[in-house]
Scaffold this motif. Structure first.
Motif, PDB file in Angstrom:
ATOM      1  N   LYS A  52    -110.280  61.384  49.252  1.00 53.12           N
ATOM      2  CA  LYS A  52    -109.085  60.557  49.868  1.00 53.12           C
ATOM      3  C   LYS A  52    -109.365  59.090  49.652  1.00 53.12           C
ATOM      4  O   LYS A  52    -108.437  58.317  49.449  1.00 53.12           O
ATOM      5  N   LYS A  53    -110.570  58.690  49.854  1.00 55.60           N
ATOM      6  CA  LYS A  53    -110.980  57.427  49.609  1.00 55.60           C
ATOM      7  C   LYS A  53    -110.588  56.820  48.169  1.00 55.60           C
ATOM      8  O   LYS A  53    -110.155  55.365  48.239  1.00 55.60           O
ATOM      9  N   SER A  54    -110.916  57.397  47.307  1.00 51.48           N
ATOM     10  CA  SER A  54    -110.623  57.209  45.782  1.00 51.48           C
ATOM     11  C   SER A  54    -109.126  57.002  45.596  1.00 51.48           C
ATOM     12  O   SER A  54    -108.414  56.064  45.094  1.00 51.48           O
ATOM     13  N   ARG A  55    -108.160  57.876  46.336  1.00 53.77           N
ATOM     14  CA  ARG A  55    -106.827  57.958  46.147  1.00 53.77           C
ATOM     15  C   ARG A  55    -106.202  56.878  46.950  1.00 53.77           C
ATOM     16  O   ARG A  55    -105.249  55.863  46.210  1.00 53.77           O
ATOM     17  N   ALA A  56    -106.742  56.383  48.029  1.00 59.46           N
ATOM     18  CA  ALA A  56    -106.246  55.218  49.149  1.00 59.46           C
ATOM     19  C   ALA A  56    -106.497  54.082  47.966  1.00 59.46           C
ATOM     20  O   ALA A  56    -105.627  53.096  48.044  1.00 59.46           O
ATOM     21  N   HIS A  57    -107.708  54.081  47.355  1.00 60.53           N
ATOM     22  CA  HIS A  57    -107.767  52.839  46.535  1.00 60.53           C
ATOM     23  C   HIS A  57    -106.865  52.526  45.343  1.00 60.53           C
ATOM     24  O   HIS A  57    -106.527  51.497  44.983  1.00 60.53           O
ATOM     25  N   SER A  58    -106.730  53.813  44.870  1.00 57.03           N
ATOM     26  CA  SER A  58    -105.719  53.872  43.812  1.00 57.03           C
ATOM     27  C   SER A  58    -104.248  53.515  44.000  1.00 57.03           C
ATOM     28  O   SER A  58    -103.492  52.586  43.442  1.00 57.03           O
ATOM     29  N   SER A  59    -103.944  53.721  45.405  1.00 56.98           N
ATOM     30  CA  SER A  59    -102.615  53.608  45.704  1.00 56.98           C
ATOM     31  C   SER A  59    -102.470  52.148  46.116  1.00 56.98           C
ATOM     32  O   SER A  59    -101.449  51.089  45.801  1.00 56.98           O
ATOM     33  N   ASP A  60    -103.586  51.452  46.441  1.00 59.41           N
ATOM     34  CA  ASP A  60    -103.749  49.924  46.896  1.00 59.41           C
ATOM     35  C   ASP A  60    -103.571  49.124  45.765  1.00 59.41           C
ATOM     36  O   ASP A  60    -103.148  48.121  45.780  1.00 59.41           O
ATOM     37  N   LYS A  61    -104.169  49.556  44.592  1.00 53.85           N
ATOM     38  CA  LYS A  61    -104.115  48.877  43.377  1.00 53.85           C
ATOM     39  C   LYS A  61    -102.657  49.066  42.854  1.00 53.85           C
ATOM     40  O   LYS A  61    -102.140  47.815  42.523  1.00 53.85           O
ATOM     41  N   ALA A  66     -97.377  46.082  41.884  1.00 51.79           N
ATOM     42  CA  ALA A  66     -95.993  45.805  42.354  1.00 51.79           C
ATOM     43  C   ALA A  66     -95.615  44.467  42.833  1.00 51.79           C
ATOM     44  O   ALA A  66     -94.692  43.915  42.516  1.00 51.79           O
ATOM     45  N   CYS A  67     -96.483  43.962  43.849  1.00 46.53           N
ATOM     46  CA  CYS A  67     -96.373  42.854  44.194  1.00 46.53           C
ATOM     47  C   CYS A  67     -96.349  41.624  43.015  1.00 46.53           C
ATOM     48  O   CYS A  67     -95.481  40.691  43.292  1.00 46.53           O
ATOM     49  N   ILE A  68     -97.267  41.755  42.619  1.00 53.15           N
ATOM     50  CA  ILE A  68     -97.446  40.800  41.569  1.00 53.15           C
ATOM     51  C   ILE A  68     -96.398  40.730  40.609  1.00 53.15           C
ATOM     52  O   ILE A  68     -95.737  39.648  40.334  1.00 53.15           O
ATOM     53  N   ALA A  69     -95.736  41.999  40.251  1.00 53.47           N
ATOM     54  CA  ALA A  69     -94.527  42.008  39.286  1.00 53.47           C
ATOM     55  C   ALA A  69     -93.446  41.513  39.941  1.00 53.47           C
ATOM     56  O   ALA A  69     -92.684  40.640  39.250  1.00 53.47           O
ATOM     57  N   LEU A  70     -93.322  41.791  41.396  1.00 52.22           N
ATOM     58  CA  LEU A  70     -91.712  40.889  42.084  1.00 52.22           C
ATOM     59  C   LEU A  70     -92.265  39.534  41.975  1.00 52.22           C
ATOM     60  O   LEU A  70     -91.274  38.836  41.974  1.00 52.22           O
ATOM     61  N   LEU A  71     -93.553  39.075  42.324  1.00 49.38           N
ATOM     62  CA  LEU A  71     -93.687  37.906  42.192  1.00 49.38           C
ATOM     63  C   LEU A  71     -93.254  37.025  41.166  1.00 49.38           C
ATOM     64  O   LEU A  71     -92.865  35.848  40.974  1.00 49.38           O
ATOM     65  N   LEU A  72     -93.802  37.528  39.911  1.00 46.47           N
ATOM     66  CA  LEU A  72     -93.578  36.991  38.570  1.00 46.47           C
ATOM     67  C   LEU A  72     -92.032  37.237  38.410  1.00 46.47           C
ATOM     68  O   LEU A  72     -91.524  36.231  37.608  1.00 46.47           O
TER      69      LEU A  72
END
Length: 443
Positions: A52-61, A66-72
């Motif tokens: 689960k820890k690995s999946r959460a890490h992937s989700s965070d990435k 997405a945040c970077i794309a919206l900001l751009l």
């Protein structure tokens, strides 16, 4: 020293140095690691591939990306808009503060008393000629219609098919201004094709002037309206030498001044330029004495007078600098004045998109980059208005539809003994008002 092993039917074979038992132990260790990485059965027909820890890490990435794309997008979109060239090159101009709707401009509901006739049977009747029981009009699909005792027939088609749609309009044709000669012929100006003479009995027509022929070095791009003198001389407006009818919104938003008045001489059959440097020259009407022309200058919301005779011959003057709307065509009234149809209204203390943008060429350039003007106009408040002016340009009466539900805009008023017919370039009907039933006009 390094070792490598291969699997064979006979077991494990040593390729180079070292103990086979040591090698076998290492191999079993590898198999154990493989077994530990195998998916874990969760009991619900699914497998857990990663912790689960690995999946959460992937989700965070993914969220970060997405945040970077919206900001751009937020940063770059304005930059792209600013760097994209505007389709127009706006001209700076000013308009006076719109007039108060008081006195002769006091709102009423007279236009609401109109009836819609031939609804959904005609499309965009811009100009109208009424001759007894006969009505003639041009439509958006390139036709000249003859309406007689309620029956509609196609009198003529000046262009060629196919018709309908943006791309086909220049070849299909779009009849705009039309008048009847004293001999009974219908003279029609097609914005793309030129000037035509039509036999109303047979529909036969021939071209008096082709819009392909330059006048004073420039081809007409938006032939619009005409008026005919007693001797057969035809005065016509060319609203722009840059934009055609399909791009009339571009012309208005740009505010450029290539509009002009042209003259067709029936004797020489030549067309010459009479007036130039006008901002969307539109409706045109000879005065009753034929000493002057009255011309609606749409983009400047004003009425001009050009003197053909008399001490002021050859001069052009502004006789109304602040019309209560954006004017279209002008026609004689049956009581001595001149009717002007309004496409949009201008009213003091009421927001006017047109006035607001006038002194802001940068805003007009930006709007034309990112917004369709048809969309903008669709959401502007509807208000039907026609005004009658005298020969000096003074408004002497007005007819209103404050709701815009019956007559939302008027391109032309045809007045036959107090019966008013209203045309519009984009509505699917004609309007008709028996004005004498509701008021007596005083001048």
């Amino acid at each position: 020293m390094q070792f490598s092993f291969i699997c064979s039917k006979s077991g494990i074979e040593e390729e180079a140095g070292g103990s086979p038992s040591d090698a076998l132990a290492k191999m079993n260790q590898g198999r154990s690691d493989v077994r530990q990485r195998r998916p874990v059965y969760k009991g619900d027909n699914s497998y857990q591939d990663e912790p689960k820890k690995s999946r959460a890490h992937s989700s965070d990435k993914w969220k970060s990306a997405a945040c970077i794309a919206l900001l751009l997008a937020f940063i770059l979109t304005p930059v792209v808009i600013l760097l994209t060239p505007s389709p127009i090159d706006p001209v700076y101009f000013t308009l006076p503060e719109p007039p108060e709707f008081e006195g002769v401009l006091e709102p009423n509901n007279l236009l609401q008393k109109s009836e819609r006739i031939f609804e959904n049977e005609i499309s965009g009747p811009e100009s109208i000629v009424v001759d007894g029981d006969h009505i003639y009009t041009g439509t958006a699909d390139g036709k000249i219609l003859h309406i007689y005792k309620g029956e509609i027939s196609v009198l003529a088609k000046l262009g060629k098919g196919p018709c309908g749609g943006f791309d086909n309009e220049p070849t299909c044709g779009r009849p705009l201004g039309m008048r009847l000669t004293k001999e009974g012929y219908l003279i029609v100006i097609d914005t793309y094709l030129g000037l035509f003479k039509v036999n109303v009995a047979t529909g036969d027509h021939y071209q008096l002037y082709s819009a392909e022929i330059p006048v004073n070095g420039k081809r007409p791009r938006l032939l619009n309206d005409l008026t005919i003198a007693e001797d057969g001389t035809i005065y016509m407006t060319d609203s722009s030498t840059k934009w055609d009818r399909r791009h009339n919104r571009h012309q208005i938003m740009e505010g450029e001044v290539s509009g002009r008045v042209l003259i067709y001489d029936p004797k020489s059959q030549e067309v010459t330029e009479l007036i130039n440097s006008m901002s969307f020259a539109n409706g045109i009407q000879l005065t009753r004495s034929e000493e002057a022309l009255l011309i609606c200058e749409t983009t400047r919301a004003r009425l001009l007078k050009y003197h053909l005779k008399g001490p002021k011959k050859g001069s052009l003057e502004v006789i109304n600098n602040n019309l209560p709307g954006i004017p279209d065509n002008i026609r004689r009234s049956s009581t001595g004045g001149y009717w002007i149809g309004m496409a949009l209204i201008r009213k003091k203390n009421k927001f006017s998109f047109f006035d607001y943008c006038a002194e802001k060429p940068w805003l007009r350039a930006l709007i034309m980059k990112v917004v369709s003007m048809d969309l903008v106009l669709q959401y502007l408040p509807k208000y039907g208005l026609v005004v009658e002016v005298n020969e000096e340009g003074k408004v002497i009466q007005s007819l209103h539809d404050p709701t815009g539900q019956v007559i939302p805009a008027v391109s032309e008023v045809e007045d036959k003994d107090g019966v008013l017919y209203f045309g519009s370039y984009n509505l699917p009907y004609l309007g008709r008002l028996y004005l004498q039933r509701y008021k007596k006009t005083k001048h």
